[in-house]
Design a protein around this motif. Structure first.
Motif, PDB file in Angstrom:
ATOM      1  N   ALA A  62       0.847  -1.187   0.000  1.00 30.01           N
ATOM      2  CA  ALA A  62       0.000   0.000   0.000  1.00 30.01           C
ATOM      3  C   ALA A  62       0.882   1.235   0.000  1.00 30.01           C
ATOM      4  O   ALA A  62       2.034   1.188   0.443  1.00 30.01           O
ATOM      5  CB  ALA A  62      -0.914  -0.004   1.220  1.00 30.01           C
ATOM      6  N   VAL A  76      -4.730   7.798  -0.497  1.00 32.86           N
ATOM      7  CA  VAL A  76      -4.325   6.410  -0.687  1.00 32.86           C
ATOM      8  C   VAL A  76      -3.960   6.280  -2.166  1.00 32.86           C
ATOM      9  O   VAL A  76      -4.818   6.458  -3.027  1.00 32.86           O
ATOM     10  CB  VAL A  76      -5.460   5.428  -0.322  1.00 32.86           C
ATOM     11  CG1 VAL A  76      -5.068   4.001  -0.673  1.00 32.86           C
ATOM     12  CG2 VAL A  76      -5.813   5.552   1.148  1.00 32.86           C
ATOM     13  N   ILE A  79      -3.397   0.192  -2.960  1.00 33.90           N
ATOM     14  CA  ILE A  79      -3.500  -0.853  -1.945  1.00 33.90           C
ATOM     15  C   ILE A  79      -3.842  -2.124  -2.699  1.00 33.90           C
ATOM     16  O   ILE A  79      -4.722  -2.132  -3.559  1.00 33.90           O
ATOM     17  CB  ILE A  79      -4.532  -0.520  -0.847  1.00 33.90           C
ATOM     18  CG1 ILE A  79      -4.508  -1.571   0.263  1.00 33.90           C
ATOM     19  CG2 ILE A  79      -5.897  -0.306  -1.411  1.00 33.90           C
ATOM     20  CD1 ILE A  79      -5.257  -1.147   1.518  1.00 33.90           C
ATOM     21  N   GLY A  91      -5.774  -6.745   3.712  1.00 31.89           N
ATOM     22  CA  GLY A  91      -6.175  -5.417   3.255  1.00 31.89           C
ATOM     23  C   GLY A  91      -6.519  -4.495   4.411  1.00 31.89           C
ATOM     24  O   GLY A  91      -6.168  -3.309   4.405  1.00 31.89           O
ATOM     25  N   THR A  92      -7.189  -5.030   5.412  1.00 38.56           N
ATOM     26  CA  THR A  92      -7.524  -4.242   6.594  1.00 38.56           C
ATOM     27  C   THR A  92      -6.262  -3.775   7.301  1.00 38.56           C
ATOM     28  O   THR A  92      -6.150  -2.606   7.692  1.00 38.56           O
ATOM     29  CB  THR A  92      -8.418  -5.054   7.549  1.00 38.56           C
ATOM     30  OG1 THR A  92      -9.666  -5.306   6.883  1.00 38.56           O
ATOM     31  CG2 THR A  92      -8.666  -4.318   8.857  1.00 38.56           C
ATOM     32  N   LEU A  95      -4.700  -0.981   5.194  1.00 39.35           N
ATOM     33  CA  LEU A  95      -5.477   0.255   5.262  1.00 39.35           C
ATOM     34  C   LEU A  95      -5.319   0.915   6.626  1.00 39.35           C
ATOM     35  O   LEU A  95      -5.176   2.143   6.722  1.00 39.35           O
ATOM     36  CB  LEU A  95      -6.947  -0.025   4.952  1.00 39.35           C
ATOM     37  CG  LEU A  95      -7.846   1.193   4.803  1.00 39.35           C
ATOM     38  CD1 LEU A  95      -7.337   2.148   3.728  1.00 39.35           C
ATOM     39  CD2 LEU A  95      -9.269   0.748   4.495  1.00 39.35           C
ATOM     40  N   GLU A  96      -5.326   0.134   7.688  1.00 43.62           N
ATOM     41  CA  GLU A  96      -5.119   0.688   9.032  1.00 43.62           C
ATOM     42  C   GLU A  96      -3.741   1.331   9.156  1.00 43.62           C
ATOM     43  O   GLU A  96      -3.590   2.367   9.805  1.00 43.62           O
ATOM     44  CB  GLU A  96      -5.310  -0.394  10.085  1.00 43.62           C
ATOM     45  CG  GLU A  96      -6.759  -0.799  10.266  1.00 43.62           C
ATOM     46  CD  GLU A  96      -6.941  -2.017  11.158  1.00 43.62           C
ATOM     47  OE1 GLU A  96      -5.946  -2.693  11.506  1.00 43.62           O
ATOM     48  OE2 GLU A  96      -8.116  -2.306  11.507  1.00 43.62           O
ATOM     49  N   LEU A  98      -2.031   2.721   6.683  1.00 41.15           N
ATOM     50  CA  LEU A  98      -2.087   3.990   5.955  1.00 41.15           C
ATOM     51  C   LEU A  98      -2.791   5.058   6.781  1.00 41.15           C
ATOM     52  O   LEU A  98      -2.345   6.209   6.848  1.00 41.15           O
ATOM     53  CB  LEU A  98      -2.811   3.811   4.621  1.00 41.15           C
ATOM     54  CG  LEU A  98      -2.149   2.936   3.568  1.00 41.15           C
ATOM     55  CD1 LEU A  98      -3.012   2.886   2.314  1.00 41.15           C
ATOM     56  CD2 LEU A  98      -0.742   3.395   3.244  1.00 41.15           C
ATOM     57  N   GLU A  99      -3.886   4.673   7.414  1.00 40.83           N
ATOM     58  CA  GLU A  99      -4.640   5.617   8.231  1.00 40.83           C
ATOM     59  C   GLU A  99      -3.798   6.107   9.414  1.00 40.83           C
ATOM     60  O   GLU A  99      -3.775   7.307   9.722  1.00 40.83           O
ATOM     61  CB  GLU A  99      -5.915   4.953   8.729  1.00 40.83           C
ATOM     62  CG  GLU A  99      -6.837   5.898   9.449  1.00 40.83           C
ATOM     63  CD  GLU A  99      -8.155   5.241   9.825  1.00 40.83           C
ATOM     64  OE1 GLU A  99      -8.680   5.608  10.900  1.00 40.83           O
ATOM     65  OE2 GLU A  99      -8.649   4.382   9.080  1.00 40.83           O
ATOM     66  N   TYR A 125     -14.089  -0.604   1.466  1.00 40.77           N
ATOM     67  CA  TYR A 125     -13.821   0.749   1.956  1.00 40.77           C
ATOM     68  C   TYR A 125     -14.979   1.281   2.795  1.00 40.77           C
ATOM     69  O   TYR A 125     -14.762   1.950   3.806  1.00 40.77           O
ATOM     70  CB  TYR A 125     -13.510   1.687   0.790  1.00 40.77           C
ATOM     71  CG  TYR A 125     -12.198   1.361   0.120  1.00 40.77           C
ATOM     72  CD1 TYR A 125     -11.015   1.321   0.853  1.00 40.77           C
ATOM     73  CD2 TYR A 125     -12.133   1.074  -1.232  1.00 40.77           C
ATOM     74  CE1 TYR A 125      -9.801   1.013   0.255  1.00 40.77           C
ATOM     75  CE2 TYR A 125     -10.926   0.765  -1.841  1.00 40.77           C
ATOM     76  CZ  TYR A 125      -9.768   0.735  -1.097  1.00 40.77           C
ATOM     77  OH  TYR A 125      -8.573   0.429  -1.689  1.00 40.77           O
ATOM     78  N   HIS A 128     -14.886   0.231   6.242  1.00 43.78           N
ATOM     79  CA  HIS A 128     -13.838   0.909   7.001  1.00 43.78           C
ATOM     80  C   HIS A 128     -14.086   2.409   7.133  1.00 43.78           C
ATOM     81  O   HIS A 128     -13.170   3.177   7.424  1.00 43.78           O
ATOM     82  CB  HIS A 128     -12.475   0.626   6.365  1.00 43.78           C
ATOM     83  CG  HIS A 128     -12.041  -0.778   6.590  1.00 43.78           C
ATOM     84  ND1 HIS A 128     -12.384  -1.808   5.742  1.00 43.78           N
ATOM     85  CD2 HIS A 128     -11.337  -1.353   7.592  1.00 43.78           C
ATOM     86  CE1 HIS A 128     -11.897  -2.947   6.199  1.00 43.78           C
ATOM     87  NE2 HIS A 128     -11.269  -2.691   7.331  1.00 43.78           N
TER      88      HIS A 128
END
Length: 155
Positions: A62, A76, A79, A91-92, A95-96, A98-99, A125, A128
């Protein structure tokens, strides 16, 4: 759930990431190895890339464009998760990460584009906390629209 370890993407990961990109995004068009090289060679204050490893295998990656100023949005950039580990939490985790990095850099919100015809990605998405805010007509190859999604990041 797949047990993965996240770490910063390095130049030697491009050998693994570029073919995975080709496999996952063949019709969009995918990023080239040169584009990954350019991103990794860029200014670290503006970009942040991470890979997910299961054992010694890269199973996802990502990237984030950091906000120019505190309070600006972060984007973003990409990813992706290998087909063999999709729907297993990779993926979660990405994404976490990146956040978390966007918050660390002072972003007020996280933005991304997703193909309007990619229902599984949109559902991911939305689970999330992302919401659609705009449509980009003909944004993707083949005259496919893109949806701009946003997640507000509490301060």
């Amino acid at each position: 759930m797949v047990d993965v370890r996240l770490r910063p993407m390095r130049w030697w990961d491009i050998e693994t990431v570029a073919p995975l990109e080709q496999e996952l995004f063949a019709g969009d068009p995918p990023w080239s190895a040169e584009q990954f090289w350019s991103e990794l060679a860029g200014v670290p204050e503006t970009r942040w890339y991470v890979v997910a490893e299961a054992g010694d295998e890269v199973v996802g990656y990502a990237g984030l464009a950091a906000p120019a100023l505190a309070g600006d949005p972060a984007d973003v950039l990409t990813i992706a998760v290998a087909p063999s580990t999709q729907r297993a939490g990779v993926g979660t985790r990405l994404l976490e990460a990146l956040e978390t990095e966007a918050r660390r850099r002072g972003a007020a919100e996280l933005l991304l584009e997703v193909r309007a015809d990619n229902d599984p990605a949109q559902a991911f998405y939305q689970r999330h906390g992302f919401e659609p805010i705009a449509v980009r007509r003909n944004y993707y190859a083949g005259h496919r629209d893109g949806l701009v999604l946003r997640k507000r990041l509490p301060g």
